[in-house]
Enzyme design. Sequence first.
Site, mmCIF file in Angstrom:
data_model
loop_
_atom_site.group_PDB
_atom_site.id
_atom_site.type_symbol
_atom_site.label_atom_id
_atom_site.label_comp_id
_atom_site.label_asym_id
_atom_site.label_seq_id
_atom_site.Cartn_x
_atom_site.Cartn_y
_atom_site.Cartn_z
ATOM 1 N N GLY A 174 2.342 10.706 6.040
ATOM 2 C CA GLY A 174 1.252 11.029 6.975
ATOM 3 C C GLY A 174 -0.146 10.837 6.422
ATOM 4 N N SER A 228 0.830 -1.216 0.000
ATOM 5 C CA SER A 228 0.000 0.000 0.000
ATOM 6 C C SER A 228 0.861 1.262 0.000
ATOM 7 C CB SER A 228 -0.894 -0.007 1.245
ATOM 8 O OG SER A 228 -1.603 1.196 1.345
ATOM 9 N N ALA A 244 7.696 10.207 5.775
ATOM 10 C CA ALA A 244 6.722 10.622 6.792
ATOM 11 C C ALA A 244 5.648 11.376 6.040
ATOM 12 C CB ALA A 244 7.382 11.497 7.845
ATOM 13 N N LYS A 284 -2.600 -5.277 8.920
ATOM 14 C CA LYS A 284 -1.216 -4.921 8.572
ATOM 15 C C LYS A 284 -0.488 -4.452 9.828
ATOM 16 C CE LYS A 284 1.776 -2.438 5.499
ATOM 17 N NZ LYS A 284 1.861 -1.705 4.258
ATOM 18 N N CYS A 325 0.626 2.641 10.885
ATOM 19 C CA CYS A 325 1.375 3.797 10.414
ATOM 20 C C CYS A 325 2.054 4.493 11.596
ATOM 21 C CB CYS A 325 0.469 4.771 9.672
ATOM 22 S SG CYS A 325 1.441 6.024 8.831
ATOM 23 N N GLY A 354 12.635 -0.410 2.128
ATOM 24 C CA GLY A 354 13.636 -0.765 1.127
ATOM 25 C C GLY A 354 14.566 -1.872 1.604
ATOM 26 N N LYS A 414 -3.360 3.088 -1.882
ATOM 27 C CA LYS A 414 -2.830 3.665 -0.648
ATOM 28 C C LYS A 414 -3.942 3.789 0.400
ATOM 29 C CE LYS A 414 -3.030 8.551 -1.843
ATOM 30 N NZ LYS A 414 -2.575 9.192 -3.030
ATOM 31 N N GLY A 460 11.533 -4.528 1.741
ATOM 32 C CA GLY A 460 12.785 -4.617 0.989
ATOM 33 C C GLY A 460 12.772 -5.590 -0.164
HETATM 34 C C1 LIG Z 1 6.225 6.281 0.126
HETATM 35 C C2 LIG Z 1 5.570 5.228 0.943
HETATM 36 C C3 LIG Z 1 4.221 5.329 1.256
HETATM 37 C C4 LIG Z 1 3.580 4.335 1.999
HETATM 38 N N1 LIG Z 1 2.260 4.440 2.276
HETATM 39 C C5 LIG Z 1 1.622 3.455 2.954
HETATM 40 C C6 LIG Z 1 0.217 3.496 3.161
HETATM 41 O O1 LIG Z 1 -0.492 4.408 2.699
HETATM 42 N N2 LIG Z 1 -0.347 2.471 3.873
HETATM 43 C C7 LIG Z 1 0.377 1.411 4.360
HETATM 44 O O2 LIG Z 1 -0.183 0.502 4.982
HETATM 45 N N3 LIG Z 1 1.723 1.340 4.150
HETATM 46 C C8 LIG Z 1 2.343 2.328 3.464
HETATM 47 N N4 LIG Z 1 3.691 2.236 3.226
HETATM 48 C C9 LIG Z 1 4.437 1.064 3.722
HETATM 49 C C10 LIG Z 1 4.556 -0.009 2.639
HETATM 50 O O3 LIG Z 1 3.288 -0.478 2.254
HETATM 51 C C11 LIG Z 1 5.434 -1.201 3.097
HETATM 52 O O4 LIG Z 1 4.826 -1.809 4.217
HETATM 53 C C12 LIG Z 1 6.848 -0.787 3.497
HETATM 54 O O5 LIG Z 1 7.318 0.251 2.677
HETATM 55 C C13 LIG Z 1 7.838 -1.960 3.439
HETATM 56 O O6 LIG Z 1 7.982 -2.447 2.126
HETATM 57 P P1 LIG Z 1 9.191 -1.997 1.138
HETATM 58 O O7 LIG Z 1 10.454 -2.068 1.964
HETATM 59 O O8 LIG Z 1 9.150 -2.954 0.007
HETATM 60 O O9 LIG Z 1 8.889 -0.588 0.734
HETATM 61 C C14 LIG Z 1 4.339 3.231 2.469
HETATM 62 C C15 LIG Z 1 5.699 3.137 2.156
HETATM 63 C C16 LIG Z 1 6.315 4.106 1.399
HETATM 64 C C17 LIG Z 1 7.769 3.952 1.074
#
Ligand SMILES: Cc1cc2nc3c(=O)[nH]c(=O)nc-3n(C[C@H](O)[C@H](O)[C@H](O)COP(=O)(O)O)c2cc1C
Length: 317
Positions: A76, A21, A74, A178, A143, A230, A49, A257
């Site tokens: 938000g 998301s 962040a 989540k 969050c 990441g 999202k 990641g």
């Molecule tokens: C820019 C950005 C926006 C995100 N927005 C949300 C969100 O709206 N809702 C949510 O549950 N997680 C959100 N996340 C978290 C991601 O869904 C994910 O759990 C987290 O980034 C770990 O995965 P990754 O390392 O592959 O990015 C966001 C992450 C990023 C980087």
Amino acid sequence: MPDLSVRLGPLRLEHPVINASGTMELFELVEVLGSSVIDDPPVAAYVPKTVTLERRAGNPAPRILETTGGMINAIGLPGPGLRAFIERELPRLLALSCPVIISIGGFSRREYTALAGGLKEALDRSAGGDWTGRVGLEVNISCPNVCSGCASIGGDPGETAEVVAAVRALWPGLLVAKLTPNVTDITAIGRAAAASGADALAAVNTFKGLVIDRETLKPYLGNVTGGLSGPAIKPLALRTVYELFAAVDVPIIGMGGVATVQDVVDFISCGATAVAVGSATFREPCLARALSEGLGRFLDGRGLALGGLRGTAHTRE
Ligand SMILES: Cc1cc2nc3c(=O)[nH]c(=O)nc-3n(C[C@H](O)[C@H](O)[C@H](O)COP(=O)(O)O)c2cc1C
């Protein structure tokens, strides 16, 4: 190609790779990649999202920065709120050829039930017949940055149980909780969510972090702290999936990641049923498809079925 389909509650996914998301705007990708990205989405299920009940502006800038091996954000939870989501977003989501998992975020149990109830009503009205095989719900209780200094609901097993049970009471479809990794014992939260009716757990959201501005020597992000994502967090995220798999009986959507086929294999070995790609999609929007194809080749090469890979990290032989 081996059968890569998986089940998450009532949803059947063609393959186990979805998006995380907040990291993929499928409809905005049309401008760059053309309409094929919607006709044939690269993900097995699309997770928009997080939607909040009211319109939100999000956190003060700056909101995002690249870091060593990842990024910190962040943002938000900015967004137009539930009513606008139902009017503008839901119709085009329902037209997608893959299942949709709608992420909701709130600041109280009442907000979560208003979100889930409002979505159910809208789906009953507009989705036509039984929609539970096409649309699921992800309860984002994790969050870390919506209010600096506030603990999230997902930091407490009792509050997690209350929110999940309240949503379960009115949501008939797939219900995913989540989880935040910013807790001492993620298995306590995972158990509470599963016992309260979550069909699946998503693990994990971002790790709370902080970066310092080199010039001002003050915190860089407008919100002071943010969530790290990441490749830098992959071993931390893998550990949460490993621990949860041993603790609960519901499927786990692993994330944190993921950028390569090996990352997908690692998460499934630790016990994930599905895997989500987040930050890596900013560089490569269709990465999920490449990863699912790579997973198929990996399984083929090893003579393994997908189910045979799941949880292998937990056995000694
Ligand atoms: C820019 C950005 C926006 C995100 N927005 C949300 C969100 O709206 N809702 C949510 O549950 N997680 C959100 N996340 C978290 C991601 O869904 C994910 O759990 C987290 O980034 C770990 O995965 P990754 O390392 O592959 O990015 C966001 C992450 C990023 C980087």
